[in-house]
Design a protein around this motif. Structure first.
Motif, PDB file in Angstrom:
ATOM      1  N   ASP A  58      77.499   3.000 -61.622  1.00 19.42           N
ATOM      2  CA  ASP A  58      77.344   1.559 -61.351  1.00 19.42           C
ATOM      3  C   ASP A  58      76.472   0.891 -62.416  1.00 19.42           C
ATOM      4  O   ASP A  58      76.747  -0.239 -62.829  1.00 19.42           O
ATOM      5  N   ASP A  59      75.430   1.562 -62.870  1.00 14.13           N
ATOM      6  CA  ASP A  59      74.600   1.038 -63.960  1.00 14.13           C
ATOM      7  C   ASP A  59      75.414   1.007 -65.252  1.00 14.13           C
ATOM      8  O   ASP A  59      75.422   0.018 -65.976  1.00 14.13           O
ATOM      9  N   TYR A  60      76.096   2.110 -65.525  1.00 14.12           N
ATOM     10  CA  TYR A  60      76.890   2.276 -66.750  1.00 14.12           C
ATOM     11  C   TYR A  60      77.875   1.122 -66.946  1.00 14.12           C
ATOM     12  O   TYR A  60      78.065   0.625 -68.053  1.00 14.12           O
ATOM     13  N   LYS A  61      78.501   0.698 -65.860  1.00 10.22           N
ATOM     14  CA  LYS A  61      79.506  -0.379 -65.936  1.00 10.22           C
ATOM     15  C   LYS A  61      78.920  -1.690 -66.450  1.00 10.22           C
ATOM     16  O   LYS A  61      79.648  -2.527 -66.966  1.00 10.22           O
ATOM     17  N   LEU A  62      77.622  -1.866 -66.334  1.00 11.38           N
ATOM     18  CA  LEU A  62      76.972  -3.118 -66.728  1.00 11.38           C
ATOM     19  C   LEU A  62      76.483  -3.123 -68.172  1.00 11.38           C
ATOM     20  O   LEU A  62      76.104  -4.168 -68.696  1.00 11.38           O
ATOM     21  N   GLY A 113      78.029  -2.371 -75.261  1.00  9.03           N
ATOM     22  CA  GLY A 113      78.159  -1.334 -76.281  1.00  9.03           C
ATOM     23  C   GLY A 113      78.835  -0.099 -75.745  1.00  9.03           C
ATOM     24  O   GLY A 113      79.360  -0.069 -74.635  1.00  9.03           O
ATOM     25  N   ASP A 114      78.820   0.951 -76.549  1.00  9.30           N
ATOM     26  CA  ASP A 114      79.486   2.210 -76.204  1.00  9.30           C
ATOM     27  C   ASP A 114      78.464   3.277 -75.839  1.00  9.30           C
ATOM     28  O   ASP A 114      77.590   3.616 -76.650  1.00  9.30           O
ATOM     29  N   TRP A 115      78.600   3.802 -74.632  1.00  5.40           N
ATOM     30  CA  TRP A 115      77.656   4.784 -74.110  1.00  5.40           C
ATOM     31  C   TRP A 115      78.397   5.920 -73.428  1.00  5.40           C
ATOM     32  O   TRP A 115      79.525   5.757 -72.990  1.00  5.40           O
ATOM     33  N   GLU A 116      77.727   7.042 -73.288  1.00  7.61           N
ATOM     34  CA  GLU A 116      78.149   8.110 -72.394  1.00  7.61           C
ATOM     35  C   GLU A 116      76.979   8.354 -71.446  1.00  7.61           C
ATOM     36  O   GLU A 116      75.827   8.093 -71.794  1.00  7.61           O
ATOM     37  N   VAL A 163      79.785  10.267 -67.266  1.00  7.00           N
ATOM     38  CA  VAL A 163      80.910   9.514 -67.816  1.00  7.00           C
ATOM     39  C   VAL A 163      80.927   9.788 -69.315  1.00  7.00           C
ATOM     40  O   VAL A 163      79.947   9.518 -70.005  1.00  7.00           O
ATOM     41  N   VAL A 164      82.028  10.350 -69.795  1.00  8.81           N
ATOM     42  CA  VAL A 164      82.140  10.692 -71.206  1.00  8.81           C
ATOM     43  C   VAL A 164      83.415  10.068 -71.780  1.00  8.81           C
ATOM     44  O   VAL A 164      84.266   9.586 -71.044  1.00  8.81           O
ATOM     45  N   ARG A 165      83.527  10.090 -73.090  1.00  8.55           N
ATOM     46  CA  ARG A 165      84.713   9.546 -73.749  1.00  8.55           C
ATOM     47  C   ARG A 165      85.246  10.592 -74.732  1.00  8.55           C
ATOM     48  O   ARG A 165      84.899  10.600 -75.909  1.00  8.55           O
ATOM     49  N   PRO A 166      86.129  11.481 -74.232  1.00  4.63           N
ATOM     50  CA  PRO A 166      86.679  12.506 -75.113  1.00  4.63           C
ATOM     51  C   PRO A 166      87.589  11.904 -76.178  1.00  4.63           C
ATOM     52  O   PRO A 166      88.154  10.835 -75.986  1.00  4.63           O
ATOM     53  N   LYS A 221      89.709   9.603 -64.074  1.00  5.31           N
ATOM     54  CA  LYS A 221      88.713   9.893 -63.044  1.00  5.31           C
ATOM     55  C   LYS A 221      88.929  11.287 -62.477  1.00  5.31           C
ATOM     56  O   LYS A 221      90.038  11.677 -62.168  1.00  5.31           O
ATOM     57  N   LEU A 222      87.841  12.024 -62.361  1.00  5.08           N
ATOM     58  CA  LEU A 222      87.864  13.307 -61.670  1.00  5.08           C
ATOM     59  C   LEU A 222      87.300  13.168 -60.263  1.00  5.08           C
ATOM     60  O   LEU A 222      87.319  14.087 -59.487  1.00  5.08           O
ATOM     61  N   CYS A 223      86.761  11.981 -59.978  1.00  4.10           N
ATOM     62  CA  CYS A 223      86.183  11.724 -58.665  1.00  4.10           C
ATOM     63  C   CYS A 223      86.575  10.318 -58.238  1.00  4.10           C
ATOM     64  O   CYS A 223      87.098   9.540 -59.028  1.00  4.10           O
ATOM     65  N   GLN A 224      86.313   9.978 -57.024  1.00  5.37           N
ATOM     66  CA  GLN A 224      86.524   8.623 -56.542  1.00  5.37           C
ATOM     67  C   GLN A 224      85.225   7.843 -56.720  1.00  5.37           C
ATOM     68  O   GLN A 224      84.202   8.210 -56.181  1.00  5.37           O
ATOM     69  N   SER A 225      85.253   6.771 -57.551  1.00  2.61           N
ATOM     70  CA  SER A 225      84.049   5.989 -57.812  1.00  2.61           C
ATOM     71  C   SER A 225      84.121   4.672 -57.087  1.00  2.61           C
ATOM     72  O   SER A 225      85.157   4.088 -56.947  1.00  2.61           O
TER      73      SER A 225
END
Length: 94
Positions: A11-15, A18-21, A73-76, A90-94
C-alpha cells in the motif's frame, strides 16, 4: 543502540514516485534503465521464448511489477505468466 529503518507495505509502495522494489518491507531504488546491450539480449530472449511458446497459453512480460506479497514487490527483467494479467503480476491477493 541500533536503529532499524522503517518497513513498508505494498500500500505504501503504490504511492511512491519513481521506480522502486520492495524487499522484506525495505525500499530499494531501481537503477537507471539498462544499457543497450542488456536490452538487446532481452529482446532476443523474448523473441526466442515467444517462438518456443507459440502453442502455449502463456505470455512473456518484460519489466512488469511482480507482487509477491504485501512486503515484496520486484520487477524482473522477464516473467513468464500463464494466467490472465490485467495490471500486474501477482503471486498473492493484494
Amino acid at each position: 543502540m541500533s536503529i532499524n529503518p522503517p518497513k513498508y507495505t505494498y500500500d505504501d509502495y503504490k504511492l511512491w514516485q519513481g521506480d522502486w522494489e520492495l524487499i522484506d518491507g525495505y525500499p530499494f531504488a531501481m537503477a537507471p534503465s539498462p544499457y543497450g546491450k542488456h536490452q538487446k539480449i532481452m529482446s532476443r530472449l523474448i523473441h526466442i521464448f515467444s517462438q518456443e511458446l507459440e502453442d502455449c497459453d502463456c505470455d512473456i512480460y518484460p519489466e512488469l511489477d511482480l507482487i509477491i506479497n504485501e512486503k515484496n514487490v520486484v520487477r524482473p527483467d522477464l516473467a513468464l505468466y500463464c494466467e490472465e494479467v490485467e495490471e500486474y503480476l501477482k503471486l498473492c491477493q493484494s
